[in-house]
Scaffold this motif. Sequence first.
Motif, PDB file in Angstrom:
ATOM      1  N   VAL A   8     -11.406  -2.296 -12.489  1.00 51.00           N
ATOM      2  CA  VAL A   8     -10.675  -3.532 -12.728  1.00 51.00           C
ATOM      3  C   VAL A   8      -9.625  -3.639 -11.631  1.00 51.00           C
ATOM      4  CG1 VAL A   8      -9.208  -4.853 -14.282  1.00 51.00           C
ATOM      5  CG2 VAL A   8     -11.059  -3.453 -15.213  1.00 51.00           C
ATOM      6  N   LEU A  92      -9.217 -13.146 -17.258  1.00 55.15           N
ATOM      7  CA  LEU A  92      -9.003 -11.728 -17.536  1.00 55.15           C
ATOM      8  C   LEU A  92      -7.552 -11.517 -17.952  1.00 55.15           C
ATOM      9  CD1 LEU A  92     -11.006 -10.287 -14.514  1.00 55.15           C
ATOM     10  CD2 LEU A  92     -11.788 -10.589 -16.874  1.00 55.15           C
ATOM     11  N   ILE A 170     -11.836  -4.264 -20.706  1.00 55.11           N
ATOM     12  CA  ILE A 170     -11.096  -5.335 -20.066  1.00 55.11           C
ATOM     13  C   ILE A 170     -11.238  -6.555 -20.964  1.00 55.11           C
ATOM     14  CG2 ILE A 170     -13.049  -5.955 -18.595  1.00 55.11           C
ATOM     15  CD1 ILE A 170     -10.954  -6.940 -16.544  1.00 55.11           C
ATOM     16  N   LEU A 172     -10.980 -10.490 -21.998  1.00 54.95           N
ATOM     17  CA  LEU A 172     -11.189 -11.815 -21.419  1.00 54.95           C
ATOM     18  C   LEU A 172     -10.863 -12.875 -22.454  1.00 54.95           C
ATOM     19  CD1 LEU A 172     -12.496 -13.857 -19.365  1.00 54.95           C
ATOM     20  CD2 LEU A 172     -14.671 -13.365 -20.496  1.00 54.95           C
ATOM     21  N   ILE A 228     -16.466  -4.974 -22.275  1.00 54.47           N
ATOM     22  CA  ILE A 228     -15.934  -6.331 -22.156  1.00 54.47           C
ATOM     23  C   ILE A 228     -15.514  -6.781 -23.550  1.00 54.47           C
ATOM     24  CG2 ILE A 228     -16.432  -8.744 -21.609  1.00 54.47           C
ATOM     25  CD1 ILE A 228     -16.457  -7.162 -19.103  1.00 54.47           C
ATOM     26  N   LEU A 252      -4.572  -9.412 -13.218  1.00 50.92           N
ATOM     27  CA  LEU A 252      -5.965  -8.980 -13.205  1.00 50.92           C
ATOM     28  C   LEU A 252      -6.794  -9.974 -12.400  1.00 50.92           C
ATOM     29  CD1 LEU A 252      -4.665  -7.553 -15.724  1.00 50.92           C
ATOM     30  CD2 LEU A 252      -6.916  -7.649 -16.776  1.00 50.92           C
ATOM     31  N   ALA A 255     -13.265  -7.889 -12.244  1.00 41.86           N
ATOM     32  CA  ALA A 255     -13.922  -6.713 -12.801  1.00 41.86           C
ATOM     33  C   ALA A 255     -15.141  -6.422 -11.941  1.00 41.86           C
ATOM     34  CB  ALA A 255     -14.335  -6.953 -14.247  1.00 41.86           C
ATOM     35  N   GLU A 302     -13.602 -16.162 -14.721  1.00 47.64           N
ATOM     36  CA  GLU A 302     -13.209 -14.805 -14.350  1.00 47.64           C
ATOM     37  C   GLU A 302     -14.077 -14.346 -13.181  1.00 47.64           C
ATOM     38  OE1 GLU A 302     -16.400 -14.149 -17.580  1.00 47.64           O
ATOM     39  OE2 GLU A 302     -14.945 -15.668 -16.954  1.00 47.64           O
TER      40      GLU A 302
END
Length: 310
Positions: A8, A92, A170, A172, A228, A252, A255, A302
């Motif tokens: 990330v 993100l 991560i 979202l 995710i 962020l 990814a 993203e």
Amino acid sequence: MISAVRYVTVAVRDLDRACRFYEETFDYLPHARATVTGAAFEQLWRLPAGMTAEVAVLGPVGADSGRLRLIAFDRPGEPYWGDYGSPQDHGLYALNIRVPEIGAAVQRLRAAGGRSKSSPTRWTVTPQVSAWDSLSYDPDGVILDVFELETAPGSLMDDYDGGCTALQTICLHSGDARQSARFYAALGFRPWYDKMIERMEGFFKIPAGTPLHNINMVMPDSPSIGRIEIAQYVGFPGSSQRDRAVPPNLGLLSASLETTDLAETGKLLRAIGAEPVGEAVEVDLPGSGAVRARSYYGPDDEVLEFYQTL
């Protein structure tokens, strides 16, 4: 074949300070450090022409997924989430890290220069897993979801070495959780849970009566690391941060997922509607070496970086 999330990318103001924070809070170690610039990285990372970036890759010993790629640019930027006054916006949003004991972890985080957003709160994730969950900020204002799990023997998250983990998830923020889940399912992710979370508005700092549609997606060969997590605030619409989540702004930025065949992955991404960010390039990627890579926009704008080792 496409991997779980390998890296990330997080843009920070001061690279040395950010590295110290993650080393002191989570016992992360440096895996690589480099200076990057040039046309190839401008394509891959959306760097403005001529920009230079200092890069550090961190993570636990032996981690090959869920690593943190910190970047400091040679030009000033601002946090693209601002003060998180619009948490429903898309993109993100947070890094999720499992720790052995939540109270001690939050204390270490504060001592290292972070600050708290929401105190530890217990909630049931699945019938086999419960979490003591907290929200905090790192020194650059990035949201950290730091949590302790209570797991039943044999449950999906029962395989745990007792230390601070690599980036388990991560997060979202999405305008449509189901649409986003279909996109990641096409890449090979599978749902661990899909639930509507209610009565936690105080924890998430959202309007009363707003449920959170939460879908947690795992790669079958990496169920705990590099997941995710899709979050939609139902009835609380937001907007894309595509034009703000760019270098040199902080937060962020992307990814990264590894693929065994970048060309075939590109065909798949086009078939499911992903828009390329730039052209495919060959670069020396800090932490991975020589790769061929290309970035794409996901369903909520993203940025996802896909790379194949050369």
